[in-house]
Design an enzyme around this catalytic site. Structure first.
Site, mmCIF file in Angstrom:
data_model
loop_
_atom_site.group_PDB
_atom_site.id
_atom_site.type_symbol
_atom_site.label_atom_id
_atom_site.label_comp_id
_atom_site.label_asym_id
_atom_site.label_seq_id
_atom_site.Cartn_x
_atom_site.Cartn_y
_atom_site.Cartn_z
ATOM 1 N N ASP A 64 -3.277 9.351 -9.828
ATOM 2 C CA ASP A 64 -1.885 8.357 -9.540
ATOM 3 C C ASP A 64 -0.960 8.369 -10.729
ATOM 4 O O ASP A 64 0.307 8.479 -10.339
ATOM 5 C CB ASP A 64 -2.083 7.190 -8.246
ATOM 6 C CG ASP A 64 -2.288 8.062 -6.770
ATOM 7 O OD1 ASP A 64 -2.122 9.526 -6.489
ATOM 8 O OD2 ASP A 64 -2.455 7.240 -6.082
ATOM 9 N N HIS B 128 -7.297 17.221 -2.981
ATOM 10 C CA HIS B 128 -8.034 16.537 -2.288
ATOM 11 C C HIS B 128 -9.392 17.166 -1.835
ATOM 12 O O HIS B 128 -10.251 16.476 -2.295
ATOM 13 C CB HIS B 128 -7.397 16.194 -0.646
ATOM 14 C CG HIS B 128 -8.784 15.881 0.175
ATOM 15 N ND1 HIS B 128 -9.307 16.328 1.250
ATOM 16 C CD2 HIS B 128 -8.845 14.276 0.595
ATOM 17 C CE1 HIS B 128 -10.103 15.650 2.032
ATOM 18 N NE2 HIS B 128 -9.631 14.361 1.634
ATOM 19 N N ARG C 39 -12.907 -1.023 -3.914
ATOM 20 C CA ARG C 39 -11.340 -0.397 -3.756
ATOM 21 C C ARG C 39 -10.888 -0.906 -1.824
ATOM 22 O O ARG C 39 -12.006 -0.122 -0.680
ATOM 23 C CB ARG C 39 -10.747 1.367 -4.448
ATOM 24 C CG ARG C 39 -9.744 0.767 -4.324
ATOM 25 C CD ARG C 39 -8.629 2.154 -4.383
ATOM 26 N NE ARG C 39 -9.401 3.360 -3.453
ATOM 27 C CZ ARG C 39 -9.264 4.490 -3.881
ATOM 28 N NH1 ARG C 39 -8.343 4.422 -5.388
ATOM 29 N NH2 ARG C 39 -9.444 5.693 -2.904
ATOM 30 N N CYS D 102 -11.252 5.025 -13.702
ATOM 31 C CA CYS D 102 -11.531 5.804 -12.528
ATOM 32 C C CYS D 102 -11.298 6.993 -11.977
ATOM 33 O O CYS D 102 -11.841 7.002 -11.104
ATOM 34 C CB CYS D 102 -11.682 4.837 -11.507
ATOM 35 S SG CYS D 102 -9.786 4.217 -11.058
#
Length: 894
Positions: free
Chosen positions: A786, A454, A618, A847
């Protein structure tokens, strides 16, 4: 004249009919300089057909004749007692790396030493005799080794060590681990000749003619036996000149341009009256050497740049007013900015074409020019720790704070007092609520995660520096890494180079800040973009500032606007928490109305910056619990906010209970993305209205906008269909994006605005079901962070804990969060293929941060994607990777 002997000078070039390999590498270089008309010292080359089988007496006449030619050019004569010309021998192999010694000062014999000393001084003359002896002993040592005479070889090695100490040449430590002490030169040159003469053939120091014949013979004898030589080694003989020989003499070295800034100005020093002390404290700037010599050196430097198409380092000597080029070579320690400035200069003058410029820089090198770098001289005295995982490259200085709240408070006080407001967030790991601290920090230092953690991802987004040091511990407001410790509030410096090992320094370094315009980066980007065809690069941007920066770096639109990041600003996070934790629909509605105003402002700014280009927004993706207070301080702050705004008391247990109700065991695969929209449709409805509010407002202002609404984490077509087009069932209904836009349009009495609905493909199920999903989506964006996690079943934040073990046993190739895994690639290619069978005009992009990796860019192009999207600071890297791939394709098609 023996045809195997060749002469060269500034005006004499060895004919092109002579095979270049006959001259060896150094010989070829010298002849190239002769071709350029440089003021090189003249010389003789005994080519590879002769060097290993020299009969010194047989070629003596030819050599002496050519040495007379050298003398006429240099102004000194070999063997002259008053003004002797000395020689150096260069063993010129065709191998790039050899262990042959430097051989200098030949011509120093009994009859010439006094004349030489009259020019340079007795001490220097003695020093040069020892240097001659040292070089020649290396030849004799190798001969004894090849002949198997171990005793004589050991004696020579021992003598060589003594000479090293006398000459100040560092050698290995002794058995006690203590550095050997230097030995003073106390004898005269004549005495040293007598002392060392027995190591060499008889008569070596008697006359110059004897010395040159014996030297050639000994070198040739060594070459004939040496396994480094396969009859492909030549021998070069050149006069020597000295920077301390006469009144108008000096030595120096310089770079053909500034190696940091790339400014086309010689950078270096010269040493008046010194033989060779480059790097010494007494040097003067090369700019002060005098107009005549400076112009000659500039011509040499810039001719070399044009020929080699790279920055060169040049050594030179001026002897009695005459300039001689001694050596030139490539340099490794230079900045990317310097290389780019050189390449652009060459292109402007048509020395190279634009394609050459685009291919000459490796894309990752642009990281260096996009971020601050450390001035190496400023950290020499600072304590440091080296190691860790680079999250985001660059250099950062600031006071260390261990929580977001403490950092923000310290920054607030610093700004009020006009003090230094540079801070570095130091934490074991970072969470969503730490984004606001990372945004205002110069860098972030964490202990958990890696390149895709992160903290690293957010740092790259905001152009901050990120370093992960797994061994770091924080206890009682003291952090320790390796052998260094620092307290909260102490200054630290992070150095995270793209190439090389990261470091943490205690204290403050000096930074060299980037300037995209002055550095040539913007011109380089424009040049690279000229090679792009259909495939393009977008940016990940959550603010107008990010979008504007990416646009200046060449981005063609926004490929990912992460709306959840917009809620972490201090004035917004409380409202968002109110919305999530509201007790009744009216409270939630009020909070959503406030958030809609904020979101409209966000989208207005980004769409305006990207006028005429697509902006992919998004909708909310993060799990709701990420927006909740993560520690006691932020919890107390939220309770205070509730009591102040709602005018009622609220207990800690009440808030904690509401937060715990949102807890999930595996939030990454839990209630997030489109799943939140199914449970709480009002959240997405608010965001959609904000998007179209902004779009209609801009259209009224004559701004061309192209919003694209992206639904995250879908696993099947039904989810996307529901959220895009809505659904009615008995007793209930779901209002889709299309319905929301239509209602808002009718409310405003406006004409339709063009927009697209698409989805993020980040689950294997979505990739496999791409054919069905494409029925309801006009575009796909592959969220590869992901998609990698869900395909391989590994966490990007925890993978670094066991990655070394997997690498050790070759269980996985590289970092899958940097280099796309083959199985992830297969899913992407499959999804593109299936999606376009349903919708041939389906637009596809990638992306994730994978998009800035040149290898991944090439795959995306080959797989039929339309673009990659990455953080603003990675856009130039991706653009260059695309340009190089297009050039490679064009060359392959020829």
């Amino acid at each position: 004249m023996d045809k195997r002997i060749h002469f060269f000078s500034q005006k004499d070039v060895i004919p092109s009919t002579i095979e270049p390999e006959l001259l060896g590498i150094r010989g070829r270089q010298l002849n190239e300089f002769a071709e350029l008309g440089f003021p090189i010292l003249p010389g003789i080359i005994l080519d590879t057909a002769l060097a290993s089988g020299i009969d010194g007496k047989a070629i003596k006449k030819d050599i002496m004749f050519l040495l007379d030619k050298c003398a006429s050019l240099v102004g000194k004569k070999y063997g002259d007692a008053q003004n002797p010309m000395l020689l150096k021998f260069v063993i010129s192999s065709n191998l790039a790396v050899t262990t042959y010694p430097a051989l200098h000062n030949f011509g120093l014999v009994k009859p010439t030493i006094e004349g030489f000393a009259n020019w340079v001084g007795k001490d220097f003359a003695a020093h040069e005799i020892l240097f001659l002896v040292r070089g020649m002993l290396k030849i004799e040592e190798r001969i004894k080794e090849l002949e198997g005479k171990d005793g004589e070889q050991k004696e020579i090695i021992s003598c060589g060590k003594t000479l090293n100490r006398m000459l100040g040449i560092s050698g290995p430590s002794n058995e006690l681990g203590e550095k050997e002490k230097p030995i003073k030169i106390t004898k005269s040159a004549d005495e040293y000749m007598d002392e060392y003469a027995h190591y060499f053939p008889q008569g070596f120091f008697d006359s110059t003619e004897n010395q040159i014949v014996l030297t050639m013979t000994e070198i040739s004898r060594m070459l004939a036996m040496d396994d480094q030589n396969d009859n492909d080694t030549a021998l070069v003989i050149q006069p020597m000149v000295y920077g301390n020989y006469g009144k108008d003499s000096c030595s120096g070295d310089f770079f053909s341009r500034n190696v940091v800034t790339g400014q086309k100005k010689l950078q270096g020093e010269f040493f008046r009256g010194k033989f060779n002390e480059a790097g010494g404290a007494s040097g003067q700037s090369i700019e002060k050497i005098g107009d005549k010599h400076l112009k000659d050196l500039q011509k040499i430097a810039w001719t070399l740049e044009d020929r080699f198409k790279e920055i060169r380092q040049v050594r030179f000597t001026v002897e009695n007013g005459k300039l001689w080029l001694i050596e030139q070579r490539l340099i490794d320690q230079k900045s990317t900015q310097a290389d780019i400035k050189l390449l652009l200069d060459l292109a402007d003058r048509k020395i190279v074409d634009k394609a050459y410029v685009a291919k000459a820089i490796e894309p990752p090198r642009l990281n260096e020019i996009l971020h601050p770098v450390i001035d190496p001289a400023s950290v020499k005295t600072l304590k440091s720790y080296s190691g860790g995982i680079a999250g985001a490259p660059g250099a950062a200085i600031g006071r260390a704070y261990f929580t977001t709240d403490s950092l923000l408070e310290a920054r607030k006080l610093a700004l009020q007092k006009g003090e230094d407001a540079r801070f570095i967030l130091v934490a074991i790991s970072s969470f969503a609520e730490d984004v606001k601290a990372i945004e205002v920090s110069t860098g972030v230092l964490t202990a958990e995660g890696g390149y895709s953690a992160h903290a690293s991802v957010v740092a790259r987004q905001y152009g901050k520096v990120s370093l992960v040091t797994p061994g770091m511990k924080i206890k009682s407001k003291v952090a320790s890494i390796g052998n260094i410790t620092f307290k909260e509030g102490d200054y630290i410096t992070l150095n995270v180079p793209y190439y090389g090992e990261p470091s943490v320094f205690l204290g403050t370094a000096k930074l060299i800040e980037p300037d995209p315009k002055e550095s040539g980066l913007l011109d380089f980007i424009a040049l690279s973009k000229s090679f792009l065809k259909k495939f393009h690069v977008r940016c990940n941007a959550d603010t107008p500032r990010d979008a504007s920066l990416a646009l200046s770096f060449g981005a063609e639109g926004v490929g990912l606007c992460r709306t959840e990041h917009m809620f972490f600003k201090a004035e917004r996070i409380m409202v968002f928490r109110d919305m999530i934790l509201s007790d009744n629909p009216d409270e939630r509605k009020k909070a959503l109305a406030k958030l809609q105003v904020m979101q409209t402002e966000d989208f207005y700014g980004i769409l305006k910056v990207m006028a005429g280009k697509e902006v992919t927004i998004r909708l909310l993706d993060a799990p709701l619990h990420e927006f909740m207070p993560q520690n006691d301080e932020s919890l107390a702050e939220y309770i205070g906010h509730v009591e102040k705004t709602k005018k009622r008391k609220i207990s800690k247990s009440e808030v904690v209970g509401s937060i715990e109700a949102l807890h999930e065991f595996n939030p990454m695969l839990g209630h997030r993305g489109c799943r939140i929209a199914v449970s709480y449709p009002e959240i997405y409805a608010m965001q959609v209205r904000a998007i179209f509010d902004a779009a209609y407002k801009l259209r009224d202002e004559k701004v061309d906008v192209h919003p694209e609404i992206m639904v995250p984490i879908v696993m099947n077509a039904s989810e996307l269909k529901l959220i895009a087009y809505g659904k009615k069932i008995e007793g209930s209904s779901y209002t889709g994006i299309v319905d929301i836009e239509e209602a808002l349009r009718e409310e405003k009495g406006a004409a339709p605005i063009e927009f697209q609905i698409g989805t993020m493909i980040e689950l294997p199920a979505a990739a496999l079901g791409a054919g069905d999903i494409a029925k309801y989506g006009r575009f796909f964006s592959f969220g590869t962070n992901d998609l990698t996690q869900t395909t391989l079943g590994i966490s990007r934040d925890d993978f670094t804990a066991f990655m070394p073990d997997y690498t050790l046993f070759d269980l996985i190739l590289g970092n899958p969060f940097s280099n796309l895994d083959p199985r992830v690639k297969e899913l992407i290619a499959l999804a593109v293929q299936r999606g376009r069978l349903t919708r041939p005009d389906l637009v596809c992009g990638l992306c994730g941060e994978h998009g800035a990796n040149p290898g991944n860019v090439r795959f995306c192009m080959d797989a039929g994607l339309n673009y990659v999207s990455c953080s603003p600071y990675s856009v130039p890297i991706a653009l260059l990777a695309v340009a190089q791939a297009e050039l490679e394709n064009a060359e392959s098609a020829k």
